[in-house]
Structure formats: C-alpha cells, structure tokens
Design a protein around this motif. Structure first.
Motif, short mmCIF file in Angstrom:
data_model
loop_
_atom_site.label_atom_id
_atom_site.label_comp_id
_atom_site.label_asym_id
_atom_site.label_seq_id
_atom_site.Cartn_x
_atom_site.Cartn_y
_atom_site.Cartn_z
N LEU A 84 0.81 -1.01 -0.13
CA LEU A 84 -0.08 -0.04 -0.13
C LEU A 84 0.81 1.36 -0.23
CD1 LEU A 84 -2.81 1.24 -0.08
CD2 LEU A 84 -2.83 1.15 2.56
N HIS A 88 1.13 4.29 -2.91
CA HIS A 88 1.08 5.82 -2.10
C HIS A 88 2.34 6.61 -2.71
CE1 HIS A 88 -2.18 4.96 1.02
NE2 HIS A 88 -2.63 4.75 -0.03
N GLY A 167 -4.95 6.95 -3.87
CA GLY A 167 -5.50 5.86 -2.88
C GLY A 167 -6.11 4.62 -3.52
N HIS A 168 -6.07 3.35 -2.84
CA HIS A 168 -6.76 1.99 -3.42
C HIS A 168 -8.33 2.34 -3.50
CE1 HIS A 168 -8.02 -1.98 -3.71
NE2 HIS A 168 -6.95 -2.38 -4.34
N ARG A 197 -3.84 10.03 2.44
CA ARG A 197 -3.19 8.47 2.63
C ARG A 197 -3.82 7.76 3.81
NH1 ARG A 197 3.17 9.09 4.43
NH2 ARG A 197 2.64 10.66 6.07
N ASP A 200 -6.97 5.33 3.46
CA ASP A 200 -6.43 4.07 2.90
C ASP A 200 -5.99 3.30 3.99
OD1 ASP A 200 -7.28 3.48 0.22
OD2 ASP A 200 -5.08 3.68 -0.69
#
Length: 303
Positions: A84, A88, A167-168, A197, A200
């Motif tokens: 992750l 980012h 962001g995912h 961030r 996420d």
C-alpha cells in the motif's frame, strides 16, 4: 485454469472516459514501480477497456497467482501495508499514452470519499431518497455521523487540501493475493482516486486487523504489523496528526455512499445488506476509539 480477471462497474456509475484512463494509468504506473497489480489486456483497437451494450466499461486483466489473504497473519499484514505504501508513492501526475491521446492529464480529484465531511446534510438527503422504506436502517447511522462531526480535531487531517495520494479505496484481504509467503497481487483498483493517505491506511487497519467477518474488534498485534509495514516503506512516515485521524477515517469509510446505493437499486439488488453490514463495524469502532488512537500514537513514539 483461469487466465484473466474481468473488471467492471455497476450501470449508471461514474465511469466516464477520464476515470477509465485514470484507472488504466494507475495500473501501468504501479506495475512500473513493482506493485503486483494485474496488467490490462488491450483490445484489437488498442484500448484497455470495452463498453458493453449498456455502456458499462469492462477491462480484461491478466491472471495473477495466489489466494486471498484470509486469515490474515502478522507477516502478510506487514507485507500488504508495504504494498500500500508503494502504491501511495506513485507520482501525482500520471502522463500516459492513453491520457495524452485523449488530451487528459491524469491528476483528477476524487471528491466522493469526503462527502459526509463537506456536505453531510445534502448527502443524508441523497441517501434517504434512495433508501426509501429502509430509512429505519439509515437512522441508525445518525449517532455515528454526529460522532464524526464532533471530533473536529481528529478530522482536521482529513479536511486538509494537501498531502493527497493515489489511494486504492478498497484495500482488504479479498483484494490481495498471497503465494509462497509473499503478497503476489493487489486487485480491484476500480476505486482508485486522490485522497489523504490515512483514509487508505485506516481502512486497511480496519479490514486486515478485524477479528473476522462481521466482527470488527481490532487485533493489536495485526494493527502494529500493518502500521510498521506502512511506516517502513512510506515516502514519509505517518504523522501523529494522521495517527489521531485514523479512527475518524475508519468511521467515515463505513458511512453509506449514495452513488453505490443508487447503482444497487437500479440493478434490482437489495439495499439491506449494504446498509446493515457497516453498522456492525461502526458499533465496534465506537467502543475502540480511545484504545486504537492510543496504540497508534504509542507506535509513533516507539524508537
């Protein structure tokens, strides 16, 4: 033996040309930096997606080996958080051939995530209009929305106009694959967008450290593993202000999305599960705010 995944979206959702290009661009940029996301398979015309007869865009993605991350171990949780952090670290501007051909610079904002912060009354009315006879379920959210807006210090980092990343948007165990003790895939980048961030990271903490499906009591050992994995691989460590905002970001992630509910209603899908499931998370979160924030802030001060 499967060779590819199909990725699509609900009819009447917000997948316009800019968002299609944005999703494809993030896939390519992430792969170029070692994040194991599946590559889009291009059509004969060179596009990374094709629209069906209803105007719904579909993308054929390469198959990635592995199994969903469930149950979550400390080892896999720390690796997932590192992935992750790598996502980012993507540059703010993603200039690709597809974007250039369409005259688009891929830095479009994603504002849907913060609607409950910036326009709570309007968002409530929009959700209520879709909920219809299920407004009783919706009313159960009111106390949690009030808690969110009473924690102005905690939400300050979410309202800041700077510090956003790609962001995912849905980082949980079933959107991750593992193989031979390693994270082998990061899936479902359909919700990718620009956001702080910590939104996420907080969602990853909630979904990867929970006790189990429907049980959102958070495991301190897994929380520490996720936090460590992210901090060790982030472009810059998360700050105490971000740690303080994690609980509010978790709460925000569980409030109903009017666009999603509307898309479900239009396809004839029931709204009860989509409204009922997050309430379990919100109830558990309400009882854990002090302990969670204290644990994360303690991690900040641990040498």
């Amino acid at each position: 033996m499967p060779t590819a995944f199909l990725s699509g979206s609900l009819p009447n959702s917000s997948w316009g040309p800019v968002r299609k290009i944005r999703g494809t661009s993030v896939h390519h940029a992430a792969r170029a930096r070692g994040v194991p996301v599946p590559a889009p398979v291009r059509t004969a015309g060179g596009q990374a997606w094709a629209d069906d007869e209803h105007g719904v865009p579909w993308t054929l993605l390469e198959f990635l080996p592995g199994r969903p991350v469930e149950p979550v171990t400390s080892h896999l949780a720390e690796q997932a958080a590192a992935r992750l952090a790598a996502l980012h670290r993507l540059p703010d501007h993603l200039d690709t051939d597809a974007a250039a051909a369409a005259g688009v610079r891929v830095v479009a904002p994603d504002t849907a995530w913060d609607r409950w912060l910036t326009a709570p009354d309007q968002t409530w009315h929009e959700v209520a209009a879709v909920a219809g006879r299920h407004r009783g379920l919706l009313n159960a959210y009111r106390i949690h929305l009030d808690r969110l807006h009473h924690r102005t210090t905690d939400t300050a980092v979410l309202r800041a106009p700077t510090g956003q990343v790609w962001g995912h948007g849905d980082f949980h165990g079933h959107n991750l694959l593992h193989r031979n003790g390693r994270i082998s895939g990061v899936l479902d980048l359909d919700g990718v967008g620009r956001r702080p961030r910590i939104t996420d990271v907080a969602y990853a903490l909630l979904m990867l450290a929970r006790a189990g499906s429907g049980d959102y009591r958070l495991n301190p050992r897994l929380l520490r593993s996720i936090w460590t994995g992210y901090q060790s691989n982030a472009a810059a460590p998360l700050t105490p202000a971000e740690a303080s905002g994690a609980w509010a970001a978790m709460l925000l992630s569980q409030l109903p999305d009017p666009a999603h509910l509307d898309a479900l209603a239009r396809t004839g899908r029931g709204l009860v599960p989509a409204l009922a499931r997050p309430l379990a998370a919100l109830r558990d979160l309400a009882a854990q705010r002090t302990r969670l924030t204290g644990l994360l802030l303690a991690e900040e001060t641990t040498p």
